[in-house]
Write a protein that holds these residues in place. Sequence first.
Motif, mmCIF file in Angstrom:
data_model
loop_
_atom_site.group_PDB
_atom_site.id
_atom_site.type_symbol
_atom_site.label_atom_id
_atom_site.label_comp_id
_atom_site.label_asym_id
_atom_site.label_seq_id
_atom_site.Cartn_x
_atom_site.Cartn_y
_atom_site.Cartn_z
ATOM 1 N N GLN A 39 67.013 49.177 81.381
ATOM 2 C CA GLN A 39 66.692 47.825 80.940
ATOM 3 C C GLN A 39 65.407 47.326 81.609
ATOM 4 O O GLN A 39 64.548 46.718 80.968
ATOM 5 N N THR A 40 65.277 47.611 82.893
ATOM 6 C CA THR A 40 64.069 47.207 83.621
ATOM 7 C C THR A 40 62.835 47.900 83.058
ATOM 8 O O THR A 40 61.764 47.283 82.899
ATOM 9 N N ALA A 41 62.965 49.192 82.734
ATOM 10 C CA ALA A 41 61.837 49.938 82.162
ATOM 11 C C ALA A 41 61.411 49.342 80.829
ATOM 12 O O ALA A 41 60.212 49.234 80.526
ATOM 13 N N ALA A 42 62.383 48.939 80.012
ATOM 14 C CA ALA A 42 62.064 48.350 78.712
ATOM 15 C C ALA A 42 61.365 47.010 78.882
ATOM 16 O O ALA A 42 60.358 46.718 78.214
ATOM 17 N N LEU A 43 61.874 46.173 79.791
ATOM 18 C CA LEU A 43 61.268 44.863 80.017
ATOM 19 C C LEU A 43 59.861 45.001 80.592
ATOM 20 O O LEU A 43 58.951 44.254 80.212
ATOM 21 N N ASP A 44 59.690 45.968 81.509
ATOM 22 C CA ASP A 44 58.352 46.185 82.083
ATOM 23 C C ASP A 44 57.367 46.627 81.006
ATOM 24 O O ASP A 44 56.205 46.186 80.990
ATOM 25 N N ALA A 45 57.823 47.517 80.113
ATOM 26 C CA ALA A 45 56.944 47.992 79.040
ATOM 27 C C ALA A 45 56.546 46.858 78.106
ATOM 28 O O ALA A 45 55.433 46.844 77.569
ATOM 29 N N ALA A 46 57.465 45.911 77.913
ATOM 30 C CA ALA A 46 57.171 44.770 77.037
ATOM 31 C C ALA A 46 56.458 43.657 77.782
ATOM 32 O O ALA A 46 56.055 42.656 77.166
ATOM 33 N N ASN A 47 56.303 43.820 79.126
ATOM 34 C CA ASN A 47 55.663 42.805 79.965
ATOM 35 C C ASN A 47 56.405 41.477 79.879
ATOM 36 O O ASN A 47 55.809 40.410 79.732
ATOM 37 N N ILE A 48 57.726 41.552 79.961
ATOM 38 C CA ILE A 48 58.576 40.375 79.864
ATOM 39 C C ILE A 48 59.456 40.294 81.102
ATOM 40 O O ILE A 48 60.046 41.295 81.529
ATOM 41 N N GLU A 49 59.558 39.104 81.714
ATOM 42 C CA GLU A 49 60.414 38.897 82.868
ATOM 43 C C GLU A 49 61.878 38.909 82.435
ATOM 44 O O GLU A 49 62.221 38.429 81.355
ATOM 45 N N ALA A 50 62.738 39.421 83.327
ATOM 46 C CA ALA A 50 64.159 39.494 83.018
ATOM 47 C C ALA A 50 64.733 38.109 82.707
ATOM 48 O O ALA A 50 65.608 37.964 81.847
ATOM 49 N N ALA A 51 64.236 37.097 83.413
ATOM 50 C CA ALA A 51 64.748 35.739 83.200
ATOM 51 C C ALA A 51 64.415 35.202 81.817
ATOM 52 O O ALA A 51 65.066 34.263 81.336
ATOM 53 N N ASP A 52 63.407 35.790 81.174
ATOM 54 C CA ASP A 52 62.976 35.313 79.857
ATOM 55 C C ASP A 52 63.568 36.127 78.717
ATOM 56 O O ASP A 52 63.238 35.896 77.555
ATOM 57 N N ALA A 53 64.422 37.111 79.045
ATOM 58 C CA ALA A 53 64.963 38.003 78.015
ATOM 59 C C ALA A 53 66.473 37.852 77.906
ATOM 60 O O ALA A 53 67.166 37.620 78.903
ATOM 61 N N ASP A 54 66.963 37.989 76.695
ATOM 62 C CA ASP A 54 68.404 37.986 76.425
ATOM 63 C C ASP A 54 68.763 39.355 75.855
ATOM 64 O O ASP A 54 68.498 39.637 74.686
ATOM 65 N N ILE A 55 69.317 40.224 76.717
ATOM 66 C CA ILE A 55 69.648 41.583 76.289
ATOM 67 C C ILE A 55 70.913 41.552 75.436
ATOM 68 O O ILE A 55 71.967 41.107 75.894
ATOM 69 N N SER A 56 70.794 42.013 74.195
ATOM 70 C CA SER A 56 71.914 41.970 73.258
ATOM 71 C C SER A 56 72.731 43.255 73.274
ATOM 72 O O SER A 56 73.928 43.234 73.002
ATOM 73 N N SER A 57 72.110 44.388 73.590
ATOM 74 C CA SER A 57 72.848 45.640 73.658
ATOM 75 C C SER A 57 72.075 46.673 74.460
ATOM 76 O O SER A 57 70.843 46.624 74.529
ATOM 77 N N ALA A 58 72.820 47.592 75.074
ATOM 78 C CA ALA A 58 72.225 48.713 75.809
ATOM 79 C C ALA A 58 73.235 49.850 75.737
ATOM 80 O O ALA A 58 74.345 49.739 76.259
ATOM 81 N N THR A 59 72.876 50.913 75.058
ATOM 82 C CA THR A 59 73.798 52.026 74.847
ATOM 83 C C THR A 59 73.136 53.339 75.240
ATOM 84 O O THR A 59 71.912 53.460 75.239
ATOM 85 N N LEU A 60 73.979 54.313 75.561
ATOM 86 C CA LEU A 60 73.510 55.638 75.940
ATOM 87 C C LEU A 60 73.901 56.624 74.853
ATOM 88 O O LEU A 60 75.033 56.612 74.370
ATOM 89 N N SER A 61 72.957 57.463 74.455
ATOM 90 C CA SER A 61 73.231 58.408 73.383
ATOM 91 C C SER A 61 72.408 59.662 73.580
ATOM 92 O O SER A 61 71.513 59.716 74.425
ATOM 93 N N GLU A 62 72.733 60.685 72.804
ATOM 94 C CA GLU A 62 71.974 61.940 72.836
ATOM 95 C C GLU A 62 71.609 62.308 71.412
ATOM 96 O O GLU A 62 72.480 62.464 70.553
ATOM 97 N N VAL A 63 70.310 62.409 71.159
ATOM 98 C CA VAL A 63 69.813 62.735 69.831
ATOM 99 C C VAL A 63 68.796 63.854 69.959
ATOM 100 O O VAL A 63 67.872 63.779 70.760
ATOM 101 N N ALA A 64 68.983 64.899 69.170
ATOM 102 C CA ALA A 64 68.060 66.045 69.185
ATOM 103 C C ALA A 64 67.883 66.602 70.591
ATOM 104 O O ALA A 64 66.797 67.038 70.975
ATOM 105 N N GLY A 65 68.976 66.556 71.380
ATOM 106 C CA GLY A 65 68.920 67.111 72.718
ATOM 107 C C GLY A 65 68.311 66.205 73.754
ATOM 108 O O GLY A 65 68.188 66.568 74.915
#
Length: 278
Positions: A39-65
């Motif tokens: 989640q932190t990596a995603a927010l950093d990439a978007a240049n958005i502070e955690a306090a300014d974001a509302d995370i709706s979902s975070a899931t773990l998956s495996e696709v194409a290995g």
Amino acid sequence: MKQKWLLTGTALMLAAALAGCGNTPAADQTAKISMEQAQTAALDAANIEAADADISSATLSEVAGITCYKVEFTSGDYTYAYSINAESGEVLEASYRDKNAAPADSTQTDTTASGVTTTPAQTTPNTNISTGAVDEAKAQEIALAHAGVNAADATITKSKLDYDDGRQIYELEWYANGAKYDYEIAVATGEIVNSGYEAKTVVGTGNSATVSEATAKQTALARVSGATEKDIYEWKLDYDDGRPEYEGKIIYGGTEYEFTIDTVSGNVTEWEAETLNR
């Protein structure tokens, strides 16, 4: 506002598979980073502070290995979706859209168990619409002024919106006064991200340099206000089709300059500038 999608890193080769990341059940995951780190990596990439974001979902998956986290959140007027490599933390896929905008038109539809039909998200970067303060005409004006070229003397062969390291830019290319120029201008700020040109060289008959190394260095340094010889990090005498030329690099003021100087005429035949640590 239309949807805008951006693929980065290795996702260019895996985009089709990663589009479904997070929707496929995962088994025997070997993630090396935690959900919170993703989640932190995603927010950093978007240049958005955690306090300014509302995370709706975070899931773990495996696709194409590839084991990855799918992180979705909203901030301001936009909805963001990021695919994060669960081993390295690298951003594999990123997208954002106006959260109030209707889904983009598509000929493919999916039907959920409840019978509601949904439209898959667009997966091609939309680079036709500028979202920043600098329009195409202004970008051209900035580039031409920096190059010292009059608009009337330039034949523009490319002028388009694109993305570089997650930010929207104008890619510009034109010919003027026997040289080819390439520029990248940041849409949001008007900053010159990259600039360069290549001049035509008149073929000579001699193989020996007639312009001294000291003179050539001063020619290059004169183009970078404030730089001195200690800022020259690379310098060598080379040959191009039997014609001698100096090649060098200056790093000064947060910008790297690479150049070629013809040793017969003393003219700068190639020059490229790139902003560092952006």
